[in-house]
Design a protein around this motif. Structure first.
Motif, PDB file in Angstrom:
ATOM      1  N   VAL A 505      40.937  35.148  62.378  1.00 60.05           N
ATOM      2  CA  VAL A 505      42.258  34.940  62.975  1.00 60.05           C
ATOM      3  C   VAL A 505      43.056  33.924  62.170  1.00 60.05           C
ATOM      4  CG1 VAL A 505      43.503  34.147  65.015  1.00 60.05           C
ATOM      5  CG2 VAL A 505      41.446  35.537  65.289  1.00 60.05           C
ATOM      6  N   MET A 506      42.431  32.801  61.828  1.00 62.78           N
ATOM      7  CA  MET A 506      43.148  31.762  61.099  1.00 62.78           C
ATOM      8  C   MET A 506      43.593  32.243  59.716  1.00 62.78           C
ATOM      9  SD  MET A 506      43.222  29.460  63.377  1.00 62.78           S
ATOM     10  CE  MET A 506      43.910  28.064  62.476  1.00 62.78           C
ATOM     11  N   ALA A 507      42.786  33.136  59.096  1.00 57.72           N
ATOM     12  CA  ALA A 507      43.118  33.606  57.755  1.00 57.72           C
ATOM     13  C   ALA A 507      44.220  34.652  57.756  1.00 57.72           C
ATOM     14  CB  ALA A 507      41.864  34.179  57.093  1.00 57.72           C
ATOM     15  N   ARG A 508      44.329  35.427  58.845  1.00 63.19           N
ATOM     16  CA  ARG A 508      45.185  36.607  58.795  1.00 63.19           C
ATOM     17  C   ARG A 508      46.381  36.591  59.733  1.00 63.19           C
ATOM     18  NH1 ARG A 508      40.358  41.146  58.359  1.00 63.19           N
ATOM     19  NH2 ARG A 508      39.458  40.296  56.430  1.00 63.19           N
ATOM     20  N   SER A 509      46.407  35.708  60.694  1.00 61.67           N
ATOM     21  CA  SER A 509      47.544  35.705  61.614  1.00 61.67           C
ATOM     22  C   SER A 509      48.758  35.092  60.953  1.00 61.67           C
ATOM     23  CB  SER A 509      47.208  34.920  62.877  1.00 61.67           C
ATOM     24  OG  SER A 509      46.988  33.564  62.563  1.00 61.67           O
ATOM     25  N   ALA A 510      49.914  35.540  61.405  1.00 67.87           N
ATOM     26  CA  ALA A 510      51.161  34.977  60.891  1.00 67.87           C
ATOM     27  C   ALA A 510      51.351  33.581  61.460  1.00 67.87           C
ATOM     28  CB  ALA A 510      52.329  35.878  61.275  1.00 67.87           C
ATOM     29  N   GLY A 511      51.586  32.601  60.576  1.00 66.05           N
ATOM     30  CA  GLY A 511      51.837  31.240  61.039  1.00 66.05           C
ATOM     31  C   GLY A 511      50.655  30.588  61.700  1.00 66.05           C
ATOM     32  N   PRO A 512      49.575  30.309  60.966  1.00 63.49           N
ATOM     33  CA  PRO A 512      48.398  29.696  61.594  1.00 63.49           C
ATOM     34  C   PRO A 512      48.658  28.330  62.197  1.00 63.49           C
ATOM     35  CG  PRO A 512      48.230  29.693  59.191  1.00 63.49           C
ATOM     36  CD  PRO A 512      49.397  30.548  59.522  1.00 63.49           C
TER      37      PRO A 512
END
Length: 897
Positions: A505-512
């Motif tokens: 999630v942290m690598a791929r979500s927009a705007g971590p």
């Protein structure tokens, strides 16, 4: 208070206007007389402080009695005139005098018990203890718990044989009309639309002719029709004729309370109503007497706990049904004392020991359940109805007849009921359910061993299975699991899987760095995630297998000893079997199925995603989600098909697009598209003249990216209406920004401002205050948009900050693809606008204005509004003038002096 300052009256009657700093210094020095200390502290910008809070005195003197947590609310409750504008601080001691005088009139055992509690509260440092004891004038009893043992004074419910199944007699339209006329009373003007609605709803109370083909009425009733009494009429006739209960389901607890009040027309005698009408909610809403007793036994020695526990003890002796959420429990007690010693005393974790509990025959939950078996009307909510369908066996979860009010929310309720979530919090909760409190943690958690060990005494195989379950549950997240996930230092296979999930999630979500929730698709997985998922499947199977064995052993005992088991033990066995079965299938089974597909596409008909949940920038959970693309399918299968009849009704069922009246939309969103037999369609228009009594403005010159401009628009519009304004927002952040800029100018102008997500009160209390104060203003999000019923002048203006487009998350994108792309988005927005606009006129004589601050409102969405209302696209200055002219408010009105 006025803005950020305050008005103080000294002991000799001198009135002082103080700014926030001066008020804070005086409060720290004295024990002031206030109403709702936490609210006072927040508005002054200071920490909580010791005070004589009139709400605490009211809760002691009048337990289980309603009171708004404001100065005017208290004044009205005790029979005094409102405090005026600006509020007269002299009203504070007057309220105290009335309450203390009332206390002094207590006699007999009631006086002794009150004095005992007051003495205990004196030991807890309660500021009111001395004047209360003086008013009572005696010492009270010397019992072990000094009056805190309220569980000893709750009456037991009697044993009764199960009722016979209901009959199948039909309700004729004329019977429904006659019952409606009786409820309205002699001399009441008969409304043709309401009578037609009641007669049409009667079709759902005819006997069905085929299995899985209930009689269903899909009824859209415009605001002002009087649909509540319209469906109560045939429902009550059916219940009387057939000796069964009709379950009336609403979407929110607030709506349950409103419906309960309407039932006074059917049952004007309170005793008769108590017998024939029951409010049902999930068990997490009711006070658990065992939890309360253990809190008293363990907490009475802790000085800080005595006062809240004593006030809860007073309430226990007076409550109608033990409902902590939306019943007669003052919600502001949680604001004053926190949840642990108030609403936290409910059974929120499925730890009930049922008949093994010494309070079982007094249990508020069991009393409600028993009463509903013999009631005529059961007022429930969508969440409870669907939870019963998911968690309990079919013969226990199905009612013969339903009414689903607020039917446009059935899809949302089904979405929650038929989804699965494997998250850190959910997995830790399962561990707690199995193992109870661990590692010396403070709490009242009762593990599986404590709940069922005595039911399997002598069964070595079952005892061994219980031991294996308890040991295997150690693979689930333990104390401080979230810290280990964020540090990538997991303990056990569940935390290892969630750590990899979080990495993805942290690598791929927009705007971590987004302070709100993050999400990403499940595929392709990061390296190591599929392997971690398979390892977790094996670990969960080691929990599931012995649980299945336990369920089989309990079921075998229930079967083999059916002719000799006491009723209480049978109830425990059935509850244990249902609880284990639910966790085997709906929890562990669903998790293992989800994990088995990690790395590939989701199962057909489902949508999967990973998330990191945050609240105000603070990470609180990590999870794997699976939702049904169309959750109305399982709703139809588990709830509608087994029923014999149902009314599904709302003011906002159809999506009126340019193509005409769309019944197919209503059927798709309520599960009727999955039924064999067609529903009877009933449409009853609103009697209100919207063209004459409402106005709609779309403002085109307020920049959406400028908080100052948005706040200024709200301020001037609220001034123009003289208050009575409801501000709706599509984002909490923008609500808070506007609230910060509005609070002082509005309160200086004598227009009190309240806000969801800002004021530390539950939404129902905020709405109650808004309803009672004619010129106040309220800011809120979707829960306020859909749950406000404020007739009269208290709500005369609605201002919406933006077009309420659906959030483009992964779940919405999947449904958008399945249900028609842009047409699906437009339908959702039109229904939301229709709900918001529908708040304006609630009864004859109401008038109102709807303002949209977003110039990007497409014309195709304006079908949400009545066609007879002109939609004017204007600038903010023209909108302000239009509001002022419509209400006849002088130009200087509302602005601060």
């Amino acid at each position: 208070m006025a803005g950020r300052g305050g008005v103080l009256m000294t002991a000799d009657g001198e009135i002082e206007d103080l700014d926030a700093d001066a008020a804070g210094r005086r409060i720290a020095r004295d024990l002031p007389l206030v109403v709702c200390m936490p609210t006072v502290a927040r508005r002054l910008g200071i920490r909580r402080f010791a005070a004589h809070d009139l709400l605490e005195l009211f809760a002691f003197v009048r337990p289980a009695r309603f009171c708004l947590p404001t100065l005017d609310g208290l004044a009205r409750a005790v029979g005094l005139a409102p405090a005026g504008k600006p509020p007269d601080p002299a009203r504070l001691p007057e309220i105290a005098e009335v309450l203390l005088a009332e206390l002094s009139e207590l006699g007999g055992e009631a006086r002794t018990r009150a004095a005992s509690l007051a003495q205990a509260m004196a030991d807890g440092g309660w500021p009111w203890a001395a004047p209360v004891l003086k008013a009572l004038g005696e010492g009270g009893s010397k019992s072990r718990f000094r009056g805190l043992d309220a569980w000893t004074r709750v009456p037991e419910f009697p044993d009764m044989a199960p009722p016979p199944p209901p009959g199948s007699a039909a309700v004729e339209p004329v019977e429904a009309a006659d019952r409606l006329r009786a409820m309205l009373g002699t001399g009441a003007e008969e409304r043709e639309a309401q009578r037609r609605y009641a007669e049409g709803a009667a079709h759902a109370f005819r006997p069905r002719d085929h299995v899985d083909e209930p009689r269903i009425v899909l009824a859209e009733a415009g605001t002002g029709t009087g649909k509540t009494l319209g469906y109560v009429a045939p429902a009550s006739v059916w219940a009387e004729k057939n000796g069964g209960a009709v379950w009336i389901s609403t979407y929110t607890r607030n709506l349950q309370r409103q419906l309960d009040q309407e039932l006074d027309r059917l049952y004007p005698d309170p005793k008769l109503k108590a017998e024939r009408a029951v409010i049902r909610k999930g068990r997490e809403n009711y006070l658990c007497l065992l939890n309360f007793m253990e809190a008293v036994q363990g907490g009475a020695a802790r000085r800080a706990d005595i006062v809240p526990l004593a006030l809860v003890a007073r309430w226990i002796e007076a409550t109608r049904d033990g409902d902590l959420a939306g019943g007669d429990f003052p919600s502001w007690l949680t604001l004053l004392f926190g949840s642990e010693r108030t609403t936290g005393l409910a059974d929120r974790r499925g730890e009930c020991v049922f008949s093994a509990c010494e309070h079982y025959r007094k249990c508020f939950i069991e009393v409600a359940r028993k009463k509903s078996e013999r009631a005529e009307i059961v007022v429930a909510n969508h969440a409870l109805v669907l939870a019963r369908a998911v968690q309990l066996r079919a013969e226990e979860s199905v009612a013969r007849r339903y009414v689903f009010d607020e039917g446009h929310h059935l899809l949302d309720a089904a979405d929650s009921a038929f989804s699965a979530e494997l998250s850190g919090l959910e997995a830790a909760e399962l561990r707690r359910w199995i193992r109870g409190a661990e590692d010396g943690a403070r709490g009242r958690a009762r593990g599986l061993t404590r709940r069922i060990a005595d039911l399997i005494v002598g069964d070595d195989d079952a005892t061994a299975a219980l031991d294996r379950v308890t040991h295997a549950a150690r693979v689930l997240p333990g104390f401080d699991w979230l810290t280990r996930l964020k540090g990538e230092n997991p303990a056990g296979p569940t935390e290892a899987f969630l750590t990899r999930l979080r990495q993805q999630v942290m690598a791929r979500s927009a705007g971590p760095d987004n302070p709100y929730g993050l999400e990403c698709e499940t595929a392709p997985p990061v390296p190591g995630l599929p392997e971690a998922a398979q390892t977790l499947v094996q670990a969960l199977d080691e929990i599931r297998k012995p649980l299945v064995g336990l369920k089989s052993a309990l079921a075998a005992r229930l079967d083999e000893e059916t002719d000799e088991l006491p009723t209480g033990e049978r109830v425990r066995l059935e509850a244990a079997i249902n609880g284990i079965e639910y966790r085997c299938e709906a929890v562990l089974g669903a998790w293992m199925s989800m994990l088995g597909g990690v790395g590939g596409p989701p199962a057909e008909g489902f949508v999967d995603w990973f998330s990191v949940r945050r609240i105000a920038g603070r990470e609180v959970d990590v999870g794997f989600h699976r939702h049904v693309v169309d959750p109305t399918g399982p709703f139809a299968e588990t709830v509608l098909k087994p029923a014999h009849g149902a009314v599904i009704t709302s003011a906002s069922l159809r999506d009126r697009s340019g193509d005409g009246d769309d019944w197919s939309t209503a059927e798709a969103r309520t599960g009727l598209a999955h039924m064999v037999a067609p529903a009877v369609r009933l449409s009853v228009p609103s009697p209100f003249d919207y063209g004459e009594n409402t106005r709609i403005f779309v403002v085109g010159d307020v920049r959406r990216d400028r908080p100052d401009e948005i706040a200024a628009a709200y301020r001037e519009l609220f001034f123009a209406s003289g208050g009575g304004g409801l501000g709706l927002f599509t984002a909490i952040r923008r609500l808070r920004n506007v609230h910060e800029r509005l609070l002082e100018p509005l309160e200086n102008a004598g227009l009190p401002l309240y806000a969801q997500h800002v004021d530390p009160m539950d939404t129902s209390t905020l709405v109650d205050i808004f309803r009672a104060e004619t010129d106040s203003c309220l800011l809120g999000t979707d829960a306020v948009r859909d749950g406000v019923d404020v007739p009269g002048e208290s709500l005369r203006l609605i201002v919406f900050d933006r077009v309420p487009w659906p959030r483009p998350d992964i779940l919405h994108k999947a449904r958008r693809k399945a249900f028609g792309a842009r047409r699906y988005d437009d339908m959702l927005v039109r229904l939301r606008l229709k709900q918001a606009y529908g708040r304006l006129l609630r009864r004859a004589g109401d008038r109102g204005v709807f303002v949209m601050l977003d110039p990007m409102l497409p014309s195709r969405l304006c079908d949400a509004f009545p066609p007879e209302v002109e939609i004017r696209r204007v600038g903010i200055a023209e909108a302000v003038e239009g509001v002022r002219t419509f209400f006849g408010v002088p130009e200087a009105s509302g602005k601060s002096a």
